[in-house]
Design a protein around this motif. Sequence first.
Motif, PDB file in Angstrom:
ATOM      1  N   THR A 196      27.653  14.452  87.230  1.00  0.00           N
ATOM      2  CA  THR A 196      26.159  16.162  86.394  1.00  0.00           C
ATOM      3  C   THR A 196      26.634  16.908  87.626  1.00  0.00           C
ATOM      4  O   THR A 196      27.031  18.424  86.502  1.00  0.00           O
ATOM      5  N   LEU A 197      26.523  16.620  88.927  1.00  0.00           N
ATOM      6  CA  LEU A 197      26.619  18.190  89.069  1.00  0.00           C
ATOM      7  C   LEU A 197      27.923  19.056  88.934  1.00  0.00           C
ATOM      8  O   LEU A 197      27.925  19.926  88.748  1.00  0.00           O
ATOM      9  N   GLN A 199      30.067  18.640  86.777  1.00  0.00           N
ATOM     10  CA  GLN A 199      30.336  19.015  85.140  1.00  0.00           C
ATOM     11  C   GLN A 199      29.780  20.306  85.199  1.00  0.00           C
ATOM     12  O   GLN A 199      29.462  21.259  84.300  1.00  0.00           O
ATOM     13  N   GLY A 200      28.714  20.713  86.279  1.00  0.00           N
ATOM     14  CA  GLY A 200      27.595  22.527  85.891  1.00  0.00           C
ATOM     15  C   GLY A 200      26.511  21.750  84.949  1.00  0.00           C
ATOM     16  O   GLY A 200      26.605  20.792  84.826  1.00  0.00           O
ATOM     17  N   LEU A 201      25.431  23.049  85.265  1.00  0.00           N
ATOM     18  CA  LEU A 201      24.502  22.675  84.343  1.00  0.00           C
ATOM     19  C   LEU A 201      24.528  23.931  83.229  1.00  0.00           C
ATOM     20  O   LEU A 201      23.573  23.563  82.582  1.00  0.00           O
ATOM     21  N   ARG A 202      24.930  24.663  83.508  1.00  0.00           N
ATOM     22  CA  ARG A 202      24.555  25.698  82.619  1.00  0.00           C
ATOM     23  C   ARG A 202      25.454  25.830  81.221  1.00  0.00           C
ATOM     24  O   ARG A 202      25.852  24.760  81.235  1.00  0.00           O
ATOM     25  N   PRO A 203      24.374  26.010  80.217  1.00  0.00           N
ATOM     26  CA  PRO A 203      24.627  25.077  79.302  1.00  0.00           C
ATOM     27  C   PRO A 203      26.530  26.477  78.999  1.00  0.00           C
ATOM     28  O   PRO A 203      26.973  27.491  79.381  1.00  0.00           O
TER      29      PRO A 203
END
Lengths: 206, 206, 206, 206
Positions: A196-197, A199-203
Amino acid sequence: MTPSGTAPRQEGPARGRPRSEAVERAVIESVMGLLEDGVPLAELSIERIARTAGVGKATIYRRWSGKEDLFVDVVRAAGPPDPELPGTSVRDDLVVLLESLRPRGPAGRTSAILHNVHAQMKSSPHLWAAYHDTVVVPRRTLGLEVLRRGRENGELRADVDVELLHDIVVGPVLVRTVLCPDADLPDDLAARVVDTLLQGLRPVSG
Amino acid sequence: MTPSGTAPRQEGPARGRPRSEAVERAVIESVMGLLEDGVPLAELSIERIARTAGVGKATIYRRWSGKEDLFVDVVRAAGPPDPELPGTSVRDDLVVLLESLRPRGPAGRTSAILHNVHAQMKSSPHLWAAYHDTVVVPRRTLGLEVLRRGRENGELRADVDVELLHDIVVGPVLVRTVLCPDADLPDDLAARVVDTLLQGLRPVSG
Amino acid sequence: MTPSGTAPRQEGPARGRPRSEAVERAVIESVMGLLEDGVPLAELSIERIARTAGVGKATIYRRWSGKEDLFVDVVRAAGPPDPELPGTSVRDDLVVLLESLRPRGPAGRTSAILHNVHAQMKSSPHLWAAYHDTVVVPRRTLGLEVLRRGRENGELRADVDVELLHDIVVGPVLVRTVLCPDADLPDDLAARVVDTLLQGLRPVSG
Amino acid sequence: MTPSGTAPRQEGPARGRPRSEAVERAVIESVMGLLEDGVPLAELSIERIARTAGVGKATIYRRWSGKEDLFVDVVRAAGPPDPELPGTSVRDDLVVLLESLRPRGPAGRTSAILHNVHAQMKSSPHLWAAYHDTVVVPRRTLGLEVLRRGRENGELRADVDVELLHDIVVGPVLVRTVLCPDADLPDDLAARVVDTLLQGLRPVSG
DNA sequence: TCCTAATCGAGACGGTACGTCCAGTCTTCAG
DNA sequence: CTGAAGACTGGACGTACCGTCTCGATTAGGA
């Protein structure tokens, strides 16, 4: 195992009967045994430890200044089960690192003791310091090295704050361990956190 | 503040002199006062609490079955200082939420008590349960709501695991609070954590 | 039975609910019952008496200033079972008088209570005074009258010191009662004492 | 002074630190001191005795099972101040013997303690047994010897019942001591009792 | 028939002492 | 001088009574 050095034994030409190392072992083993049996730390009176170990109370006080001081050595003896990192990638290293933090993880006995003690040791600064130096710092150092290596070889952005990132990685496991001790951690928690971290969180806009 | 219900007082037509609510208050206030004065939890004997509160020991045992049972009510009384969220954006809400977790944060007195107690309460399942229900759960609920809202209005990716993300957000603050209690948290920690997470971690590769 | 007057109830135009005489009786009966059951005086707490009598503690303290004060009334209620003297001769009267002093004598219940209490009451001056006035003095008066009558009608020598003689007569029974409480007094002790005394002690030398 | 043997210390090869005799002395001395100061027996709490003696409560309970058990040893320590009999005649011996029974008699300190304790000790069978064995029996034995000697050498009639006679002699002093504790005994009471008895009581008729 | 007021049982109140347990120190004997 | 054993002072534990107090509920006059 040498006692933590709080004992006032002044060195010099050794005279009289030497101290039995078996005593150290017996005492520390007794404490670990009682903790494994689920005896809460608060019920571990020196009196009871001495009885269990078949040792005189004074013999304990000759080596350790008190309960706290003794537990420091118990923590040291339980020791840090440093995980072996695969080194294949930042991701894989972090997953292994996080796995090793789980209380019921692969480390077995000492891990159980450490987590049992951990939960209750904040009351004593010295005890906590021992835990910090013996368990917390080495693992943090290990984690920081993994991240720094990743930053240098391009796996991570060059401007990343490794200290902050480290805590972000470790945090979720600690949250579940400390705040929800009863809920078993899912087996893939470590992997999911790291993925999760990374891969990034923003759309993925634009 | 009503005692936690552990007292054996059976309900029915009220007979005899009713218990004084002033006593409850005096006792709990005394415990909180002592904790604020830095007295460690382990040194809070019932005897001392009774002396401080100007209350008979039996009066305490009439309401609470022991130290642990009493501290449950202390935790409840110290209560959760729920932060007010600005609601302007997920980012702003999360920053405020994290700020409220800092021990020396803006919440003042009750916060200090809770963090003081928190550090030492894991030894008692009941006490921990009270802390969990009173402090941990409400804040987690609040945090999850913020994230869910963000997911719905497009601030966060639609496939994000809010529970996992919540722990990732809270984790770093907890790491520094629990594992490095002496190091003051930098003032902008909350903001940096949130920004780092929201901005993504992967290199900005094309 | 009216309480001993230590209660502070000030007289005046009777207002409010009058005190129930049944309470007095219930309390004193309870104490006597407990004593008869062999409960030692020291174990008669006010709390227990109140429970046994089905009475509030305050109700007891309204009438009596404390345990001692209550027992005074118990002694009064148990009362002195004045023996009936035959009057046929000094010898016969003294024998009956002495018989009545024996704890397991014919007086039955009140006697048992009195002797039970007697053994332990020296600790309290007031209690002792009540016992003295209620039990000791009347019997001594009775004994002295017998002796004075005997001196006047020639049964005893004219120059006899009746007070001294009285103590000489009563003494042996008291010795055995007080100093050897376990040894049952022989049935003819009274008679033998009186006969021995009256017959003289000196050798019948010419 | 060795404790009364109620302590559960099982004999065997002496192991561990031996019990300090100084403690025994300090405790018993403290009790005697408090009694001399007029403190009533009922107010002698173990707590207070420990404070006065500068001793831990547990140390007292290690030796004595309770207050009663301790007082047994106090009685033993106060000991019987056996009077020295002149031996010139039955009359002189009896007078000295009776004098020694008076509470404020020549025996001084121990006598005061014994009489103070005596008045209140009937409540405890064990305590009374100790008093009986230590004080009552030796004196009775002494008195019986005097009388038997008198019977053999013709000072008393050959058919006299010495046991009965003994009680007749001692009785009057006991009567006044026990039943009229406030009235000081006249100085010549002992002499008058003995003389009255020896001279016979019946009119010198015929 | 209300009103006033002292009573009742019940039990909470601040205290004191109980008898037990443990902390940390000291003192013995045995190696 | 070390070992186990255990006595030492001190202090907290949780319980039981002390004597006082405060409740709601009686139970009598006097209005």
